[in-house]
Design an enzyme around this catalytic site. Structure first.
Site, PDB file in Angstrom:
ATOM      1  N   CYS B  86       0.892  -1.151  -0.072  1.00 17.88           N
ATOM      2  CA  CYS B  86      -0.094   0.146   0.006  1.00 17.88           C
ATOM      3  C   CYS B  86       0.717   1.254  -0.080  1.00 17.88           C
ATOM      4  O   CYS B  86       1.516   1.552  -1.067  1.00 17.88           O
ATOM      5  CB  CYS B  86      -0.964  -0.264   1.176  1.00 17.88           C
ATOM      6  SG  CYS B  86      -2.330   0.927   1.129  1.00 17.88           S
ATOM      7  N   HIS B 203      -3.759  -5.849   1.269  1.00 17.47           N
ATOM      8  CA  HIS B 203      -3.327  -6.042   2.491  1.00 17.47           C
ATOM      9  C   HIS B 203      -3.438  -7.442   2.858  1.00 17.47           C
ATOM     10  O   HIS B 203      -4.271  -7.881   3.265  1.00 17.47           O
ATOM     11  CB  HIS B 203      -3.866  -5.320   3.391  1.00 17.47           C
ATOM     12  CG  HIS B 203      -3.780  -3.591   3.380  1.00 17.47           C
ATOM     13  ND1 HIS B 203      -2.462  -3.148   3.900  1.00 17.47           N
ATOM     14  CD2 HIS B 203      -4.375  -2.651   2.723  1.00 17.47           C
ATOM     15  CE1 HIS B 203      -2.664  -1.776   3.446  1.00 17.47           C
ATOM     16  NE2 HIS B 203      -3.708  -1.541   2.999  1.00 17.47           N
ATOM     17  N   GLU B 205      -1.541  -8.804   4.870  1.00 18.11           N
ATOM     18  CA  GLU B 205      -1.525  -8.875   6.572  1.00 18.11           C
ATOM     19  C   GLU B 205      -2.721  -8.929   7.261  1.00 18.11           C
ATOM     20  O   GLU B 205      -2.759  -9.374   8.385  1.00 18.11           O
ATOM     21  CB  GLU B 205      -0.647  -7.898   6.714  1.00 18.11           C
ATOM     22  CG  GLU B 205      -1.060  -6.540   6.914  1.00 18.11           C
ATOM     23  CD  GLU B 205      -0.943  -5.737   5.493  1.00 18.11           C
ATOM     24  OE1 GLU B 205      -0.871  -6.241   4.448  1.00 18.11           O
ATOM     25  OE2 GLU B 205      -1.026  -4.278   5.683  1.00 18.11           O
TER      26      GLU B 205
END
Ligand SMILES: Nc1ncnc2c1ncn2[C@@H]1O[C@H](COP(=O)(O)OP(=O)(O)O)[C@@H](O)[C@H]1O
EC number: 6.3.5.3
Lengths: 80, 229, 589, 80
Positions: B86, B203, B205
């Site tokens: 990002c 993302h 994560e």
């Protein structure tokens, strides 16, 4: 002195903001609008008295930080 | 595996990536402050998401010039793996470590939602935990994620198999409608020529635990851990 | 930046012509109130002092119309650590953790400048929460707009949503819930209420009561500019038709600075340096310094020329009344200034010792050594006017005669129309503009009954929701007040949470009108009754009155922000229908 | 014709972008920078041949949509 910098998208790079503004103006009844392009405008106050030097410094600022030359053009004006 | 996470003023997704790395590697990453001029010896450097310097001027522009980035560039030259997620992706392009640029989303709005990605290559340390063609579901959350490359660059990325992920539908079809931000060629992530640097907008994560609704992001972190340990 | 050394208004000035009836009126004080000012001062105030009175006695800061009724709300329960009266309320979650939360309105600024107004609203409520030592973990909001077909509605809605997202996303706090209604009564007066929930160790809550004469008073955050001078008094005055012209500039928020401020404050809070801390919200330096001093029973001396300034030529009057955002005031233990300074410099924030506490119980303002204001603290705070405004109870409206409504011949089409109506249709368009996933702990995303965010222990979660049905409150204030509380309770139960406490935002029209005052009294009565019955205490809140344009009041809108605890995330019920052919049960009446 | 519009924050209104840019330029070693203010720059293509009319229309666009006069000033140039 003062520096005025215009940073605009290179032709060919999509400008969704400009497009949306054009659309919104149309919706408000402004029918004469054909195209809108949006850019950035920066005003710098500089401690520098030599216009030549000022121009050089600001040019370097633009190349290093203020514009991303992959997608943007810039234009510098120096004013006493 | 030793990892480092770089923190700029305005970085705000560092803890998310710390949790994901901790789960995959079993060790906490080192957190590096942007003013630090040196980096510890690590196998992977992560530039996490956020709004470094408020995303003022252009997303990632100012972070790309902070002292620690000189060191990141040096480590990149040594072949250390670098992952930009990002805002991290934006910083890597602004720093010249990845080609192209990230523009304001075509819809002009910030967009936070789950997207489907197609793995386009398993040929990198980042994607070898997946099979090419595999579909994963992970969230995006960004305002400036529209990847721009001119035709010449786009051709090169394709020819060199450097497109890592593309946005696709839940059936796997890559098309404009599944693209949340107007990126060229539905690109969600790209690799450097060395294949040791990955930049991606989504993302992974935030998709590493069942309670988060998806564990599809684990493949990236587990694959990295196997490849780099 | 060179501060000007001359100040046009001096405490010692005997020039009586300075404070004219016009100036008093411009400061929103009635002639009775002004008489009281003179009595408290024992002389005519100068302009700096008058400005301070006007801020402290504005509806916004003094709650002069609502205080009497707010006192009737239940605020106690064994799990309440801090009820109303601080920057935010605090409840005990057990296992050493506390939840800190509050809701706040930013209605008028959002109408004038929807993006910045809503953004700074989020910034303000975040500060209220991290001031208490809590790391914010979720944001919610409650929004009311006019008729969807009204020409301004679309622009206002788009701007407000972008502003809430713009601020919260940048700061990195997930915005996980909220509500939106449309009604023509909000055409000229939208409502933007923002709520923040934070998490703190239950034994390390920070309060605002200043203590220790001689202790340094410290200013941190952004520099002070001429932002929204007099905004707090404005927020308490009814909108006129020319509101756009009359209003001063609205504040522009800087979420990037706020993010740095959160990190720096939490870093300092981990040391032993802080005695007291307070954010500079609306009414800035004036209300923060007064509140800290009055709560702690001490006096304050400020050297105003030390306040970090954004512009040249600022006056003491402007410094005291500025509403610049992203600023905090702290009292430190002596000798800890350098620890604190280092932390704030690391985060590139301004830091200045601007004064010290005294035992005089007076506020003394100096400008380059010269006294420019000298006011007693307690009389000013305690003598804040409190009104028992006359009210009339709204006559109950006759229930709708169902027989008068024609029977439907196509219920499916009706259902589609309902589901597609502005008040019921999907809000995905809105919450997809909010980063609702950041931090990785959002377990129940927006779109359900209540949002759930995981706690650090990994097993428990905190649920939150905002609710109000203004139509009901208009038709029957007491019942509407009860209903809002009950709805929030149900929303929390629906995700498997034990409801624990509420915050509330009372949005009403002009309280000087008895029928509006009747709505306020009724809604508070209903809320209080429901909260008592449910052991669901009110631990914080905000009041926004004078929500009127051209004499047209909004619907009574007492928004309830409810918070509950989920003991075990793995056992949480889901709102989705998991499979076909299951039985559907209806519980309740 | 073409219209060029500059939209700038009114004096006294906080400009967080300008502030951060100034700070970053300083950190890059450009020490002569005293202040930076950031604004918007718009280029409009209009189907309109009368400069007086064009100016009027663009002025109205600014008041209605392109600038928020509560916090922003604007300036219009018309070019054939
Ligand atoms: N409707 C209400 N119900 C309960 N408490 C309230 C209400 N309105 C305000 N309060 C409390 O009064 C105090 C002052 O609130 P406010 O003026 O909004 O604070 P701030 O200084 O942050 O603007 C707070 O402790 C708040 O929780």
């Amino acid at each position: 002195m003062k520096a005025r910098i215009h940073v605009t998208l290179k032709p060919g790079v999509l400008d969704p903001q400009g497009k949306t503004i054009a659309h919104a103006l149309g919706a408000l009844g402004f029918e004469s609008v054909e195209e809108v392009r949006q850019g950035k405008y920066l005003e710098l106050d500089l401690k520098e008295n030599d216009p030549e030097k000022a121009r050089e410094t600001v040019d370097e600022m633009c190349r290093k930080l203020l514009a991303n030359t992959v997608i943007e053009n810039y234009q510098v004006e120096i004013e006493a | 595996m030793q990892t480092a996470v770089i923190r700029f003023p305005g970085t705000n997704r560092e803890n998310d990536v710390v949790m994901a790395l901790q789960r995959a590697t079993g060790r906490p990453p080192r957190i590096i402050w942007h003013k630090d001029a040196s980096l510890p010896e690590v196998d992977l450097i992560v530039l996490p998401g956020g709004f470094s310097y408020g995303d003022h001027l252009r997303a990632g522009a100012m972070a790309a010039h902070s002292p620690v980035m000189k060191e990141v560039v040096r480590q990149a030259e040594r072949g250390v793996a670098i992952l930009g997620i990002c805002n991290g992706f934006q910083i890597l392009t602004e720093a010249g470590l990845l080609p192209g640029a990230l523009l304001r989303n075509a819809g002009l709005k910030f967009v936070c939602r789950d997207v489907h990605l197609r793995i386009e290559t398993s040929g990198s340390v980042f994607t070898e935990g997946y099979n090419a063609g595999q579909l994963i579901r992970v969230p995006v959350a960004h305002h400036d994620g529209c990847y721009y490359a001119d035709d010449e660059l786009l051709g090169r990325l394709r020819d060199e198999d450097r497109i890592a992920f593309r946005y696709c539908s839940n059936g796997g079809g890559v098309d404009e409608r599944s693209n949340p931000n107007g990126s060229r060629d539905e690109i969600a992530g790209i690799l450097s020529a060395s294949r040791r640097i990955l930049g991606m907008m989504p993302h992974p994560e935030n998709a590493t635990e069942p309670l988060q609704g998806s564990t599809d992001g684990c493949g990236l972190f587990d694959g990295l851990t196997r490849a780099l340990h | 930046m060179e501060p000007r050394t001359s100040c046009p208004f001096r405490a010692g000035d005997t020039d009586v012509s300075e404070i004219t009836p016009d100036i008093i009126a411009e400061h929103g004080l009635s002639s009775d109130e002004y008489a009281q000012v003179e009595e408290i001062m024992g002389r005519e105030p100068n302009l700096v002092e008058l400005g301070i009175f006007s801020v402290m006695w504005s509806e916004h800061c003094s709650y002069k119309s609502s205080k009497k009724w707010l006192k009737t709300l239940p605020t106690d329960s064994p799990h309440v650590i801090q009820g109303p009266g601080e920057n935010a309320g605090v409840i005990n979650l057990g296992e050493g953790q506390a939840a800190v939360f509050k809701i706040e309105s930013h209605n008028h600024p959002s109408y004038i400048e929807p993006y910045q107004g809503a953004a700074t609203g989020v910034g303000g409520i975040l500060r209220d929460v991290f001031t208490m030592g809590a790391r914010p973990i979720m944001n919610l909001n409650a929004l009311r707009f006019g008729d969807p077909r009204h020409p301004k509605t679309r622009h206002l809605l788009a701007g407000v949503v972008a502003g809430i997202g713009g601020y919260g996303n940048c700061v990195g706090i997930p915005t996980v819930g909220g509500e939106i209604n449309f009604h023509p009564a909000y055409n000229g007066n939208i409502l933007v209420n923002a709520m923040t929930v934070g998490l703190a160790p239950s034994d390390r809550i920070f309060y605002s009561a200043a203590a220790g004469p001689g202790n340094p008073v410290v200013y941190v955050g952004s520099k002070t500019g001429r932002d929204g001078i007099h905004g707090a008094t404005m927020a308490s005055a009814e909108f006129g038709d020319d509101s756009e012209e009359k209003r001063p500039t609205v504040q522009v928020g800087d979420p990037f600075t706020e993010k740095l401020l959160i990190e720096a404050c939490l870093e300092l809070m981990a040391t032993e340096a802080i005695v007291a801390i307070q954010d500079m919200g609306a009414a800035g330096l004036t209300s923060s310094s007064f509140e800290m001093a009055s709560k702690g029973g001490v006096g304050v001396e400020l050297d105003l020329e030390r306040v970090p300034m954004r512009e040249a030529g600022m006056t003491p009057y402007e410094l005291m009344l500025s509403e610049s955002q992203e600023r905090m005031l702290m009292v430190l233990k002596p000798g800890h200034e350098e620890t604190a300074r280092k932390i704030f410099e690391k985060w590139d924030l301004d830091f200045a010792v601007i004064g010290q506490l005294t035992s005089s119980r007076r506020m003394v303002l100096r400008w380059h050594g010269e006294t420019v204001g000298d006011l007693p603290i307690d009389p000013l705070a305690e003598a804040a006017p409190e009104y028992d405004r006359p009210y009339t109870t709204s006559p109950p409206r006759a229930p709708l005669d169902t027989a008068s409504v024609a029977e439907s011949d196509d219920p499916l089409a009706d259902l589609e129309r309902l589901v597609g109506s502005p008040d019921l249709c999907s809000r995905r368009w809105v919450w997809e503009q909010y980063d609702h996933l950041i931090n990785g702990d959002t377990i129940r995303r927006p779109g359900g009954d209540a949002a759930v965010v995981r706690l650090p222990d990994g097993q428990r979660g905190l649920a939150a929701t905002t609710d109000c049905t203004p139509r009901y409150c208009y038709a029957a204030p007491v019942e509407g007040g009860k209903q809002a509380v009950a709805e929030s309770w149900r929303n929390l139960c629906a995700v498997g949470a034990h409801p624990m406490a509420v915050t509330n935002n009372l949005n009403f029209g002009n309280p000087e009108k008895p029928e509006i005052m009747g709505q306020i009294v009724g809604c508070i009565e209903g809320m209080g009754e429901a909260c008592r019955a449910l052991d669901y205490p009110v631990i914080s809140g905000n009041v926004s009155l004078y929500n009127e344009t051209g004499g047209q009041a909004i619907l009574p809108t007492p928004v309830i922000g409810g918070v509950g605890l989920v003991d075990d995330l793995s056992g949480m019920p889901s709102g989705a229908l998991p499979a076909p052919d299951l039985d559907v049960l209806v519980i309740g009446e």
